[in-house]
Design a protein around this motif. Structure first.
Motif, PDB file in Angstrom:
ATOM      1  N   VAL A 115      73.490  44.311  24.911  1.00  0.00           N
ATOM      2  CA  VAL A 115      73.388  43.150  25.788  1.00  0.00           C
ATOM      3  C   VAL A 115      72.609  43.550  27.037  1.00  0.00           C
ATOM      4  O   VAL A 115      72.844  44.611  27.616  1.00  0.00           O
ATOM      5  N   VAL A 116      71.667  42.719  27.429  1.00  0.00           N
ATOM      6  CA  VAL A 116      70.951  42.899  28.686  1.00  0.00           C
ATOM      7  C   VAL A 116      71.286  41.704  29.576  1.00  0.00           C
ATOM      8  O   VAL A 116      70.964  40.569  29.235  1.00  0.00           O
ATOM      9  N   LEU A 117      71.949  41.964  30.685  1.00  0.00           N
ATOM     10  CA  LEU A 117      72.300  40.902  31.621  1.00  0.00           C
ATOM     11  C   LEU A 117      71.191  40.747  32.648  1.00  0.00           C
ATOM     12  O   LEU A 117      70.740  41.730  33.237  1.00  0.00           O
ATOM     13  N   VAL A 118      70.760  39.518  32.855  1.00  0.00           N
ATOM     14  CA  VAL A 118      69.768  39.211  33.884  1.00  0.00           C
ATOM     15  C   VAL A 118      70.478  38.384  34.953  1.00  0.00           C
ATOM     16  O   VAL A 118      71.047  37.335  34.649  1.00  0.00           O
ATOM     17  N   GLY A 119      70.472  38.876  36.180  1.00  0.00           N
ATOM     18  CA  GLY A 119      71.175  38.178  37.245  1.00  0.00           C
ATOM     19  C   GLY A 119      70.513  38.407  38.587  1.00  0.00           C
ATOM     20  O   GLY A 119      69.732  39.345  38.761  1.00  0.00           O
ATOM     21  N   ASP A 120      70.832  37.539  39.534  1.00  0.00           N
ATOM     22  CA  ASP A 120      70.237  37.692  40.860  1.00  0.00           C
ATOM     23  C   ASP A 120      70.957  38.783  41.644  1.00  0.00           C
ATOM     24  O   ASP A 120      71.926  39.385  41.188  1.00  0.00           O
ATOM     25  N   ARG A 121      70.466  39.022  42.859  1.00  0.00           N
ATOM     26  CA  ARG A 121      70.973  40.128  43.662  1.00  0.00           C
ATOM     27  C   ARG A 121      72.426  39.942  44.068  1.00  0.00           C
ATOM     28  O   ARG A 121      73.137  40.915  44.293  1.00  0.00           O
ATOM     29  N   GLY A 122      72.860  38.686  44.166  1.00  0.00           N
ATOM     30  CA  GLY A 122      74.240  38.443  44.554  1.00  0.00           C
ATOM     31  C   GLY A 122      75.214  38.630  43.408  1.00  0.00           C
ATOM     32  O   GLY A 122      76.409  38.869  43.638  1.00  0.00           O
ATOM     33  N   MET A 123      74.737  38.514  42.175  1.00  0.00           N
ATOM     34  CA  MET A 123      75.608  38.631  41.008  1.00  0.00           C
ATOM     35  C   MET A 123      75.692  40.070  40.509  1.00  0.00           C
ATOM     36  O   MET A 123      76.776  40.644  40.369  1.00  0.00           O
ATOM     37  N   ILE A 124      74.555  40.671  40.216  1.00  0.00           N
ATOM     38  CA  ILE A 124      74.521  42.036  39.689  1.00  0.00           C
ATOM     39  C   ILE A 124      74.224  42.983  40.852  1.00  0.00           C
ATOM     40  O   ILE A 124      73.064  43.277  41.156  1.00  0.00           O
ATOM     41  N   THR A 125      75.266  43.425  41.509  1.00  0.00           N
ATOM     42  CA  THR A 125      75.136  44.322  42.651  1.00  0.00           C
ATOM     43  C   THR A 125      75.245  45.770  42.186  1.00  0.00           C
ATOM     44  O   THR A 125      75.636  46.050  41.044  1.00  0.00           O
ATOM     45  N   SER A 126      74.937  46.702  43.081  1.00  0.00           N
ATOM     46  CA  SER A 126      75.066  48.128  42.746  1.00  0.00           C
ATOM     47  C   SER A 126      76.502  48.464  42.392  1.00  0.00           C
ATOM     48  O   SER A 126      76.759  49.285  41.499  1.00  0.00           O
ATOM     49  N   ALA A 127      77.461  47.840  43.084  1.00  0.00           N
ATOM     50  CA  ALA A 127      78.878  48.100  42.787  1.00  0.00           C
ATOM     51  C   ALA A 127      79.234  47.636  41.382  1.00  0.00           C
ATOM     52  O   ALA A 127      79.931  48.335  40.638  1.00  0.00           O
ATOM     53  N   ARG A 128      78.760  46.448  41.000  1.00  0.00           N
ATOM     54  CA  ARG A 128      79.058  45.934  39.660  1.00  0.00           C
ATOM     55  C   ARG A 128      78.397  46.787  38.584  1.00  0.00           C
ATOM     56  O   ARG A 128      78.942  46.996  37.508  1.00  0.00           O
ATOM     57  N   ILE A 129      77.195  47.269  38.868  1.00  0.00           N
ATOM     58  CA  ILE A 129      76.507  48.131  37.901  1.00  0.00           C
ATOM     59  C   ILE A 129      77.302  49.408  37.682  1.00  0.00           C
ATOM     60  O   ILE A 129      77.528  49.838  36.546  1.00  0.00           O
TER      61      ILE A 129
END
Length: 354
Positions: free
Chosen positions: A28-42
């Motif tokens: 799965v490749v998730l595409v999201g904006d900066r507010g959704m996929i943050t460094s913490a979530r990664i």
């Protein structure tokens, strides 16, 4: 659906579980904006789950890369895209893009906000000087703070507050430091180059615009999801579910009705008109002809989706009676116009048989 006041990044973990477990997807490749996929979530969710991602860097991160020498602005004198790596993002590819049109837009917007802020500061200073505004350092600071919160550009001004007034002036050095990155954005991804080329990475991220457009249509333009006049959670969920179904139907209707809508129905030709993936999307020659003449190739009128729905709404089902036997009634559909007949044919719908 999530409870109110739930931050966007906090919704990611449950969706990752859904993708992996319910749908059984191997990659799965998730595409999201900066507010959704943050460094913490990664670091906490995506990387441990073995998922890939495509997202973007925030302005301070881009500035830090530039200051560290990860890329040079002169690279973009002859190009609008460059792929780099940086030790701050191990195992990731960074695609730096520059859009000149976006740079002009941001510069113009900044100048407008600077002038609006100066005008508001000037009015406040004038009121205080003529005795119509409150004096005192704390009171003046609160009044200045309200203007700062309105325009969000306080960092670009040097402000000195006294007991009987205040002075302000632009900080040209800070303005210039921000302006040098106008039009720049950086896409970050964990995908290797053989899986997805740099221009395709940018295209995937830009595809988020379709999601934003769908939600805007869902919330306010076509379907009016809000306001939600429900209080119980099951009813709120049902309301949103019905709106999502309507959005799904609308998407399919738009796809089938494209030949008689202003929507571009030749995406391959449109892609050929685009100078690069970073440049703004361009309409196809067929779409330009439709917009210029407001006629389809068959000579019929071209509609927006909303105006076509209003036209189709005039095709009605009537229950008729006769003077011979008023106890007997039968349904009769109004005869469709040529535009309505064309729309029904594209949709594969026969109003009479309905």
């Amino acid at each position: 659906m999530f409870a109110g006041n739930t931050a966007d990044p906090m919704t990611l973990a449950s969706q990752v579980d859904k993708l992996k477990q319910r749908f059984g997807l191997s990659r799965v490749v998730l595409v999201g904006d900066r507010g959704m996929i943050t460094s913490a979530r990664i670091g906490e969710e995506l990387r441990p789950a073995g998922l890939d991602w495509i997202t973007a860097l925030r302005a301070p991160q881009i500035r830090a890369l530039l200051d560290a020498g990860a890329f040079q602005l002169s690279l973009f004198d002859e190009r609008d895209l460059a792929e780099i790596t940086a030790p701050e993002f191990p195992g990731e590819r960074l695609v730096v893009c520059k859009n000149p049109l976006l740079a002009e837009e941001r510069a113009g917007k900044r100048e407008d906000l600077l002038r609006a802020t100066e005008a508001a500061f000037g009015q406040l200073a004038d009121k205080i000087a003529h005795g119509r505004g409150r004096k005192g350092k704390d009171k003046i600071a609160r009044a200045v703070g309200r203007i700062e919160n309105r325009y969000r550009l306080a960092k670009h001004f040097d402000i000195a507050i006294a007991e009987d007034g205040f002075t302000f002036r632009r900080n040209q050095a800070r303005i210039a430091a921000e302006a040098r990155l106008d039009g720049f954005y950086v896409i970050r991804t964990s995908l290797e180059a053989k899986a997805l080329a740099a221009d395709s990475v940018v295209g995937a991220y830009k595809g988020l615009a379709r999601v934003e457009r769908a939600f805007r249509s869902l919330k306010t333009v076509d379907l009016h999801l809000r306001p939600i006049h429900h209080w119980l959670a099951p009813r709120v969920r049902a309301h949103v579910f019905l709106c999502m179904l309507a959005c799904h139907v609308e998407w399919h209707m738009r796809e089938r009705l494209k030949p008689i809508l202003f929507d571009d129905d030749d995406p391959m030709a449109a892609a050929g008109e685009r100078a690069s993936i970073v440049a703004a999307a361009q309409p196809s020659p067929a779409a330009l002809r439709k917009r210029a003449g407001k006629l389809t190739p068959e000579g019929g009128p071209v509609h927006s989706f909303q105006s076509l729905l209003r036209d189709l709404a005039t095709c009605t089902l009537n229950w008729m009676t006769t003077t011979l036997n008023q106890a007997y009634s039968f349904p009769l559909v109004t005869t469709p116009t040529s535009v309505q007949s064309r729309a029904f044919a594209l949709l594969g719908v026969d109003p009479i048989s309905l």
